[in-house]
Design an enzyme around this catalytic site. Structure first.
Site, short mmCIF file in Angstrom:
data_model
loop_
_atom_site.label_atom_id
_atom_site.label_comp_id
_atom_site.label_asym_id
_atom_site.label_seq_id
_atom_site.Cartn_x
_atom_site.Cartn_y
_atom_site.Cartn_z
N HIS A 281 3.19 -2.64 -6.80
CA HIS A 281 1.56 -2.07 -6.37
C HIS A 281 1.74 -0.71 -5.59
CE1 HIS A 281 -2.08 -1.74 -3.75
NE2 HIS A 281 -2.70 -2.06 -5.14
N CYS A 282 3.12 -0.62 -5.13
CA CYS A 282 3.28 0.57 -4.00
C CYS A 282 3.45 1.67 -4.94
CB CYS A 282 4.14 0.23 -2.98
SG CYS A 282 3.70 -1.28 -2.08
N ILE A 283 4.84 1.96 -5.24
CA ILE A 283 5.42 3.16 -5.72
C ILE A 283 4.52 4.04 -6.97
CG2 ILE A 283 7.29 4.54 -6.45
CD1 ILE A 283 9.05 2.39 -5.00
N LEU A 285 1.55 3.66 -7.35
CA LEU A 285 -0.13 3.93 -7.02
C LEU A 285 -0.23 4.89 -5.75
CD1 LEU A 285 -0.25 1.79 -9.27
CD2 LEU A 285 -1.97 0.82 -7.67
N ASP A 286 0.78 4.45 -4.58
CA ASP A 286 0.32 5.17 -3.49
C ASP A 286 0.40 6.57 -3.14
OD1 ASP A 286 0.18 2.46 -2.70
OD2 ASP A 286 1.90 2.59 -1.26
#
Length: 445
Positions: A281-283, A285-286
């Protein structure tokens, strides 16, 4: 009548006492990879925790004492329910009892790569009728700088609530790393930013029960930026090393060996490794939250944009490597049987969110390859058409396949058997350090 010399405590002091003595009831909204571990940590510490989620199936599973998160043991959930410290529910009205509420809902991107704030907005709309004055409300969902102030604090201010007196609001970014055996969640320092000094103080007191180290920052925007900075840094460096892997393929150089040599330098170098893309979910999207926020100010981050382009191109590159390798054996993708090894975005977990393997799967389908998927951790996933796909847990005869593409380096897979049986292997995870005749390794082909 109030005794002489005593004064009625204000809402800050009342809530502070409840948190310190563990008399506060905690509400955690969102029972996913972030919310459930947090709820279990607080329940284990002796707080009464309400676990809220709109997914009725997920709540029913939790109520039955079953964990759906690989890093949260089922025994922990069962113990919390047996001890009456955890109540899973779909009913937002139960949050009338909550003194502290953590919001841990998804924050995806739209198809046009813009932030989708609908989960946060829906949560606030459902929460407002139940929320009592004197509550601490903390957003943990990853988002762009300004979200806490613009979408949450403003919602209560327009109703006449005074932030820091009637309600206390913080942002504290989640730092969950699924499958990480080195650090337990409580060992990862917890960053907290409050709307006011009282908000921050309560946020620190609250999280001190669940985390070993608390890192206070001056504003929610700093806390929001902290999470984006961490993962944008990773995205850009992964993109750089992915680009270097393609360069090394052209030069005939083994990038993996070069990285091993470079990391012997005790200063000035941090190793990153190439792969088939980025997942979780992080790299993926963020950085786009930050890119989008910058565009509001007519600031266009070329580093973020370029990193996104490189990382999202890697699944296509993997398929091209497979096609080229098969051509060397006189075969094509459309006439080959391919084994896709690993669907999870990282090793030894069941999380397929944004996994590059999903994109490789779709591209192999478009190439008319006959395909099986092997993953002992992932029980099922949905393809782009919404069809449910069930991976194989084991493969009896790996010699059935013309090509194997290793997307995830799971520890429960017999790679030596694969090496002996399959004449064409695409290794995107450096399973074998040394050169193998039938292995085409990303970054060294």
């Amino acid at each position: 009548m109030m005794k002489a010399g005593t004064m009625k405590k204000n809402s800050y002091e009342v809530l502070s006492d409840k948190i310190k003595t563990k008399q506060a009831t905690i509400g955690v909204i969102g029972m996913g990879y972030v919310g459930l571990p947090l709820a279990m940590e607080l329940a284990t510490e002796g707080f009464s925790v309400l676990g809220v989620d709109i997914d009725a199936l997920k709540i029913a599973e939790l109520a039955d004492g079953k964990s759906h998160i690989i890093d949260t043991p089922t025994t922990t959930v069962r113990e919390a329910i047996a001890n009456n410290t955890f109540l899973p529910t779909t009913d937002y009205s139960t949050l009338q009892k909550a003194n502290v509420i953590s919001i841990c809902v998804p924050t995806p991107l739209t198809k046009s790569h813009e932030p989708d704030m609908s989960y946060i907005q829906d949560t606030i709309a459902r929460l407002k009728p139940a929320l009592q004055k004197g509550t601490l409300l903390v957003l943990e969902s990853t988002t762009y700088p300004g979200t806490t102030r613009e979408l949450i604090a403003s919602e209560f201010e327009k109703d006449g609530w005074v932030i820091g007196e009637d309600i206390f609001i913080c942002f504290s970014p989640e730092r969950i790393d699924p499958g990480n055996k080195r650090f337990e969640p409580k060992q990862v320092p917890k960053v907290v930013g409050g709307m006011t000094g009282n908000c921050l103080a309560l946020g620190q007191q609250y999280y001190a029960h669940a985390f070993d180290t608390i890192v206070p920052v001056s504003t929610p925007e700093i806390a929001e930026m902290t999470k984006l900075l961490e993962n944008t840094f990773r995205s850009i460096n992964i993109a750089f090393i992915n680009e270097m892997s393609m360069l090394c393929e052209e030069l005939g150089i083994d990038l993996w060996e070069a990285i091993d040599a470079a990391k012997t330098k005790p200063f000035g170098f941090m190793p990153f490794y190439p792969g088939p893309g980025v997942g979780g979910h992080c790299i993926p999207l963020d950085p786009m939250y930050l890119y989008w926020k910058g565009k509001e100010k007519n600031f266009f981050s070329r580093f973020i944009e370029l990193a996104q382009q490189v990382n999202t191109s890697m699944p296509k590159h993997v398929v091209e490597l497979a096609s080229q390798a098969l051509n060397k054996h006189g075969k094509s993708l459309s006439t080959s049987k391919v084994l896709l090894v690993g669907m999870a975005y990282k090793n030894d977990i069941d999380d397929v969110r944004e996994s590059p393997a999903l994109h490789v799967y779709e591209q192999l389908k478009q190439a008319d390859a006959q395909m099986d998927v092997l993953d002992p951790f992932v029980t099922s996933f949905r393809d782009e058409a919404g069809n449910l796909v069930t991976p194989l847990a084991t493969v009896a005869d790996m010699s059935d396949y013309d090509c194997a593409i290793i997307m995830t380096k799971h520890s429960h897979i017999d790679y030596d058997a694969l090496l002996k049986s399959c004449n064409c292997i695409i290794d995107t995870r450096n399973v074998w350090n040394e050169k193998k005749a039938n292995v085409y390794k990303i970054g060294s082909v």
